[in-house]
Write a protein that holds these residues in place. Structure first.
Motif, short mmCIF file in Angstrom:
data_model
loop_
_atom_site.label_atom_id
_atom_site.label_comp_id
_atom_site.label_asym_id
_atom_site.label_seq_id
_atom_site.Cartn_x
_atom_site.Cartn_y
_atom_site.Cartn_z
N UNK A 1 0.86 -1.18 0.00
CA UNK A 1 0.00 0.00 0.00
C UNK A 1 0.89 1.23 0.00
N UNK A 2 0.70 2.09 -0.99
CA UNK A 2 1.42 3.36 -1.02
C UNK A 2 0.42 4.48 -0.84
N UNK A 3 0.71 5.37 0.11
CA UNK A 3 -0.23 6.44 0.41
C UNK A 3 0.49 7.78 0.57
N UNK A 4 0.06 8.84 -0.11
CA UNK A 4 -0.94 8.85 -1.18
C UNK A 4 -0.41 8.10 -2.41
N UNK A 5 -1.32 7.60 -3.22
CA UNK A 5 -0.91 6.87 -4.42
C UNK A 5 -0.17 7.78 -5.37
N UNK A 6 0.72 7.20 -6.16
CA UNK A 6 1.49 7.97 -7.13
C UNK A 6 0.56 8.70 -8.08
N UNK A 7 0.85 9.96 -8.32
CA UNK A 7 0.06 10.74 -9.25
C UNK A 7 -1.18 11.37 -8.66
N UNK A 8 -1.41 11.12 -7.35
CA UNK A 8 -2.60 11.68 -6.71
C UNK A 8 -2.47 13.18 -6.55
N UNK A 9 -3.44 13.93 -7.03
CA UNK A 9 -3.42 15.38 -6.87
C UNK A 9 -4.37 15.82 -5.76
N UNK A 10 -5.45 15.08 -5.59
CA UNK A 10 -6.40 15.39 -4.54
C UNK A 10 -6.19 14.45 -3.36
N UNK A 11 -6.25 14.95 -2.14
CA UNK A 11 -6.18 14.04 -1.00
C UNK A 11 -7.45 13.20 -0.92
N UNK A 12 -7.36 12.03 -0.36
CA UNK A 12 -8.57 11.25 -0.15
C UNK A 12 -8.58 10.67 1.24
N UNK A 13 -9.69 10.01 1.61
CA UNK A 13 -10.01 9.93 3.03
C UNK A 13 -9.78 8.60 3.72
N UNK A 14 -9.00 7.69 3.15
CA UNK A 14 -8.68 6.46 3.86
C UNK A 14 -7.43 5.83 3.27
N UNK A 15 -6.78 4.98 4.07
CA UNK A 15 -5.61 4.25 3.62
C UNK A 15 -6.05 2.82 3.34
N UNK A 16 -5.85 2.37 2.10
CA UNK A 16 -6.26 1.02 1.75
C UNK A 16 -5.51 0.55 0.53
N UNK A 17 -5.55 -0.76 0.33
CA UNK A 17 -4.99 -1.32 -0.89
C UNK A 17 -5.93 -0.99 -2.03
N UNK A 18 -5.40 -0.33 -3.08
CA UNK A 18 -6.28 0.15 -4.14
C UNK A 18 -6.41 -0.81 -5.30
N UNK A 19 -5.58 -1.87 -5.32
CA UNK A 19 -5.73 -2.89 -6.36
C UNK A 19 -5.16 -4.19 -5.83
N UNK A 20 -5.67 -5.36 -6.28
CA UNK A 20 -5.25 -6.64 -5.73
C UNK A 20 -3.83 -7.03 -6.08
N UNK A 21 -3.27 -6.51 -7.16
CA UNK A 21 -1.92 -6.89 -7.55
C UNK A 21 -1.50 -6.11 -8.76
N UNK A 22 -0.20 -5.79 -8.88
CA UNK A 22 0.28 -4.98 -9.98
C UNK A 22 0.42 -5.76 -11.27
N UNK A 23 0.70 -5.06 -12.34
CA UNK A 23 0.95 -5.70 -13.62
C UNK A 23 2.29 -6.41 -13.60
N UNK A 24 2.55 -7.20 -14.59
CA UNK A 24 3.81 -7.94 -14.65
C UNK A 24 4.99 -6.98 -14.69
N UNK A 25 6.08 -7.39 -14.07
CA UNK A 25 7.27 -6.55 -13.98
C UNK A 25 7.77 -6.15 -15.36
N UNK A 26 7.70 -7.07 -16.30
CA UNK A 26 8.27 -6.82 -17.61
C UNK A 26 7.59 -5.67 -18.35
N UNK A 27 6.31 -5.37 -18.00
CA UNK A 27 5.60 -4.31 -18.70
C UNK A 27 6.14 -2.94 -18.30
N UNK A 28 6.06 -2.62 -17.04
CA UNK A 28 6.60 -1.36 -16.55
C UNK A 28 6.54 -1.39 -15.03
N UNK A 29 7.68 -1.62 -14.37
CA UNK A 29 7.68 -1.75 -12.91
C UNK A 29 7.09 -0.55 -12.20
N UNK A 30 7.26 0.64 -12.74
CA UNK A 30 6.74 1.82 -12.06
C UNK A 30 5.22 1.80 -11.99
#
Length: 296
Positions: A234-263
């Motif tokens: 969990x990264x808070x605030x999420x990358x690229x967030x411009x507006x603050x939001x009101x809770x800390x949580x996992x925003x997706x179940x899992x990232x894309x494959x490393x080979x696509x784009x780790x960032x």
């Protein structure tokens, strides 16, 4: 800019020798245990009253950790069917102390000029936070299957977004029941635990400020398994967030494959409802100092 002894990261428990309890303090039911899954020592903090059961760094309120790294990494696991509380005291460049708290006990986000309280939602499933508002059925004690979590708090962005202040350093950390904690780390780098050292070199992630998790801070991953299938990030605030939001949580179940784009593995920001935006705007009008210059 962090002092040389804090680069490229600082292993907080190791540096302050938590196990000796000379530069740290414990109150109530706090014990060091060997965790079979993580193959190492973890600290168990438990008890029905969080304020009476905690691990604190530094030992007294008159001292300061003086840690200047932008990101705070907390490697922890909430205890199933229990609540927990974490308090961070951070100093601004104006020498004001702001407390950042997050807990499963908080039902809604609250903010003043010196205290930010974020609900922590354990195990939020994909799509459960579509409108950005805190879902009532996700607020509460940790579920039975709660996982070990790498929580990355961008202290610079939190102060900038929520109280229009510039971050100076981390003063203190108070970890209250009910938690299992492996370690704390501070750094100016974004560590992605799902990326190996060889993958990081191939993708030349260093030039983008992204690095693999240091080995002494990493959760073990058995051969053939993937980090994000075993643990939560969990990264808070999420990358690229411009507006603050009101809770800390996992925003997706899992990232894309490393080979696509780790960032792009890093969680994406959720969208705020107009009601939440209006509430945050009002909070900013009430709590933001009138003469503070625009944050960098």
């Amino acid at each position: 800019v962090p002092a040389a002894w804090q680069r490229p990261y600082l292993n907080v428990f190791k540096h302050f020798r938590v196990e000796e309890w000379k530069r740290s303090a414990k109150e109530g039911d706090v014990a060091a245990l060997t965790d079979a899954r993580l193959k190492g020592t973890v600290y168990r903090i438990r008890g029905s009253v969080p304020a009476s059961n905690y691990l604190q760094l530094p030992r007294t309120g008159t001292q300061s950790l003086g840690l200047t790294g932008r990101y705070l990494y907390l490697l922890f696991r909430p205890m199933p069917r229990k609540h927990f509380v974490v308090h961070l005291d951070v100093a601004t460049e104006e020498s004001q102390v702001v407390r950042i708290s997050f807990s499963t006990l908080f039902k809604e986000f609250k903010s003043t000029a010196t205290w930010l309280q974020f609900p922590f939602l354990c195990g939020a499933a994909k799509g459960s936070m579509r409108d950005g508002a805190v879902r009532r059925d996700l607020v509460g004690a940790a579920p039975a299957d709660v996982r070990w979590t790498c929580l990355v708090l961008d202290l610079h962005s939190i102060l900038s977004l929520y109280v229009s202040r510039r971050y100076s350093h981390l003063k203190s950390v108070k970890l209250c029941s009910n938690l299992l904690v492996k370690n704390l780390c501070t750094s100016d780098l974004v560590f992605d635990p799902g990326v190996s050292f060889s993958e990081a070199r191939q993708a030349d992630l260093a030039c983008r400020g992204v690095a693999p998790m240091p080995r002494e801070m990493a959760f073990p991953v058995p051969k053939g398994e993937k980090w994000h299938d075993l643990y939560d990030y969990i990264r808070f605030p999420s990358e690229g967030s411009k507006l603050p939001y009101d809770s800390i949580q996992k925003s997706c179940p899992g990232p894309a494959a490393v080979s696509e784009d780790p960032v792009r593995q890093l969680p994406q920001p959720v969208t705020l409802t107009k009601a939440v935006r209006d509430r945050l705007s009002l909070i900013h009008q009430i709590t933001s100092p009138k003469a503070v210059s625009t944050p960098r």
